[in-house]
Design an enzyme around this catalytic site. Structure first.
Site, mmCIF file in Angstrom:
data_model
loop_
_atom_site.group_PDB
_atom_site.id
_atom_site.type_symbol
_atom_site.label_atom_id
_atom_site.label_comp_id
_atom_site.label_asym_id
_atom_site.label_seq_id
_atom_site.Cartn_x
_atom_site.Cartn_y
_atom_site.Cartn_z
ATOM 1 N N LYS A 28 45.632 19.863 35.315
ATOM 2 C CA LYS A 28 44.691 21.001 35.328
ATOM 3 C C LYS A 28 45.357 22.380 35.361
ATOM 4 C CE LYS A 28 41.495 19.388 34.685
ATOM 5 N NZ LYS A 28 41.214 18.557 33.474
ATOM 6 N N HIS A 87 52.301 14.553 32.762
ATOM 7 C CA HIS A 87 52.095 15.185 34.072
ATOM 8 C C HIS A 87 53.187 14.734 35.038
ATOM 9 C CE1 HIS A 87 48.321 16.923 33.011
ATOM 10 N NE2 HIS A 87 47.585 15.849 33.100
ATOM 11 N N SER A 117 40.075 23.356 40.025
ATOM 12 C CA SER A 117 39.916 22.727 38.715
ATOM 13 C C SER A 117 40.077 21.208 38.832
ATOM 14 C CB SER A 117 40.944 23.310 37.745
ATOM 15 O OG SER A 117 40.804 22.728 36.473
ATOM 16 N N THR A 206 42.710 29.600 20.152
ATOM 17 C CA THR A 206 43.026 28.971 21.440
ATOM 18 C C THR A 206 42.385 29.705 22.623
ATOM 19 O OG1 THR A 206 45.104 30.206 21.579
ATOM 20 C CG2 THR A 206 45.220 28.003 20.610
HETATM 21 S S1 PPS Z 1 44.426 18.006 32.032
HETATM 22 O O1 PPS Z 1 43.309 17.043 32.250
HETATM 23 O O2 PPS Z 1 45.400 17.965 33.127
HETATM 24 O O3 PPS Z 1 45.050 17.849 30.737
HETATM 25 O O4 PPS Z 1 43.717 19.427 32.117
HETATM 26 P P1 PPS Z 1 44.360 20.805 31.659
HETATM 27 O O5 PPS Z 1 44.156 20.995 30.226
HETATM 28 O O6 PPS Z 1 45.730 20.929 32.218
HETATM 29 O O7 PPS Z 1 43.495 21.863 32.481
HETATM 30 C C1 PPS Z 1 42.135 22.102 32.262
HETATM 31 C C2 PPS Z 1 41.867 23.502 32.782
HETATM 32 O O8 PPS Z 1 42.366 24.443 31.816
HETATM 33 C C3 PPS Z 1 41.287 25.248 31.366
HETATM 34 N N1 PPS Z 1 41.469 25.626 29.959
HETATM 35 C C4 PPS Z 1 41.612 26.895 29.552
HETATM 36 N N2 PPS Z 1 41.642 28.048 30.227
HETATM 37 C C5 PPS Z 1 41.767 29.203 29.511
HETATM 38 N N3 PPS Z 1 41.846 29.232 28.167
HETATM 39 C C6 PPS Z 1 41.827 28.096 27.441
HETATM 40 N N4 PPS Z 1 41.904 28.148 26.126
HETATM 41 C C7 PPS Z 1 41.701 26.852 28.137
HETATM 42 N N5 PPS Z 1 41.630 25.559 27.753
HETATM 43 C C8 PPS Z 1 41.497 24.832 28.875
HETATM 44 C C9 PPS Z 1 40.065 24.355 31.582
HETATM 45 O O9 PPS Z 1 38.879 25.102 31.534
HETATM 46 C C10 PPS Z 1 40.399 23.793 32.955
HETATM 47 O O10 PPS Z 1 40.324 24.799 33.981
HETATM 48 P P2 PPS Z 1 39.005 25.114 34.848
HETATM 49 O O11 PPS Z 1 39.446 26.097 35.885
HETATM 50 O O12 PPS Z 1 38.559 23.814 35.461
HETATM 51 O O13 PPS Z 1 38.004 25.673 33.917
#
Ligand code: PPS
Length: 274
Positions: A28, A87, A117, A206
């Protein structure tokens, strides 16, 4: 974590190739976002190509082995250059990645937003045990009693490793604050030289809004019995400082005390607001 432990030998002995690119994160922290950025750059900004498959197919998840995420098996059959997601803490990354001198991009996110998150993800991720209440979860997170272990060990372990290999250490908060600058950093690290127009297009492609609406990036192709997006969206909020909406004063105090203790040993610094 049992399925990972059961097929650990395959992960440990995974044969990396020199042109593999590893995207490593604590869960996350912005994995999917970075995967989309890297895929866009590897495709020289030809964004139509990003639509070829969902994230988990374009960039397989190394240590997971399930119907939707076949990990090592799918990677072994993927042509180069492969974009690999993990991870794993630094210490558990298969040695072949370092022997082959693979480039790695690590994304870190401040602990408080990362915890929030992760909590919402654990609520909707039907492959993980129920996370309990938020209050219980804060304690579990601090103790590292969540999948992929302790946040502190993870971010510090990778921070200490960053100068030993070709590792680019990135921060979610910087990406939010100045996406174009951070995308350019990734582009240079990958040895690419895209036009300003291509960079602007990648920025747009993105952005949180665009990725939330993109079925090839928002995990909507994974059925609800695995990731139940009626409980919480995978693309939930995508903000910095959302933790302020969830931490009570006493949780914050307890969190800060543990944070201070654990982060004493490092010069690694995070921003909890931008
Ligand atoms: S995972 O399951 O570990 O692969 O998840 P991961 O992709 O690491 O994390 C998901 C969180 O990243 C946010 N997210 C983004 N934030 C900003 N911009 C973009 N483009 C973006 N894409 C994914 C996603 O909303 C999750 O965070 P939270 O705070 O829950 O919204």
């Amino acid at each position: 974590m049992k399925p990972i432990a059961e097929q650990w030998e395959g992960v440990e002995n995974f044969q990396a190739r020199p042109d593999d690119l590893l995207v490593a994160t604590y869960p996350k922290a912005g994995t999917t976002w970075m995967q989309e950025i890297v895929d866009s750059i590897m495709n020289d900004g030809e964004l139509e190509k990003n639509k070829r498959a969902p994230t988990h197919v374009r960039s397989p998840f190394l240590e997971i082995c399930s119907l939707f995420f076949p990990g090592v098996d799918i990677l072994n059959n993927t042509p180069s250059p492969r974009l690999v997601k993990t991870h794993l803490p630094y210490e558990l990354v298969p040695k072949s990645f370092w022997e082959q001198k693979c480039k790695t991009i690590y994304v870190a996110r401040n602990a408080k937003d990362n915890a929030v998150s992760y909590y919402f993800f654990d609520l909707m991720n039907k492959c993980q045990p129920e996370p309990g209440t938020w209050d219980q979860y804060v304690e579990k997170f601090l103790k590292g009693e969540v999948a992929w272990g302790n946040w502190f060990d993870h971010v510090i372990g990778w921070w200490n490793a960053k100068d030993k290999h070709e590792i680019l250490y990135m921060f979610y908060e910087d990406m939010k604050e100045n996406p174009k600058q951070e995308i350019r950093k990734v582009m240079k690290f990958l040895g690419k030289n895209l036009s300003e127009e291509a960079l602007d297009n990648i920025c747009h492609h993105t952005s949180f809004k665009a990725m939330k609406e993109n079925p090839m990036a928002n995990y909507s192709t994974v059925p609800n019995i695995v990731l139940d997006q009626t409980v919480s969206s995978f693309m939930r909020k995508g903000e910095v400082a959302d933790w302020m909406n969830y931490f009570t004063e006493s949780q914050n105090k307890m969190f800060n005390a543990e944070y201070e203790k654990r982060m004493k040993v490092t010069d690694l610094k995070f921003r909890t607001n931008i």
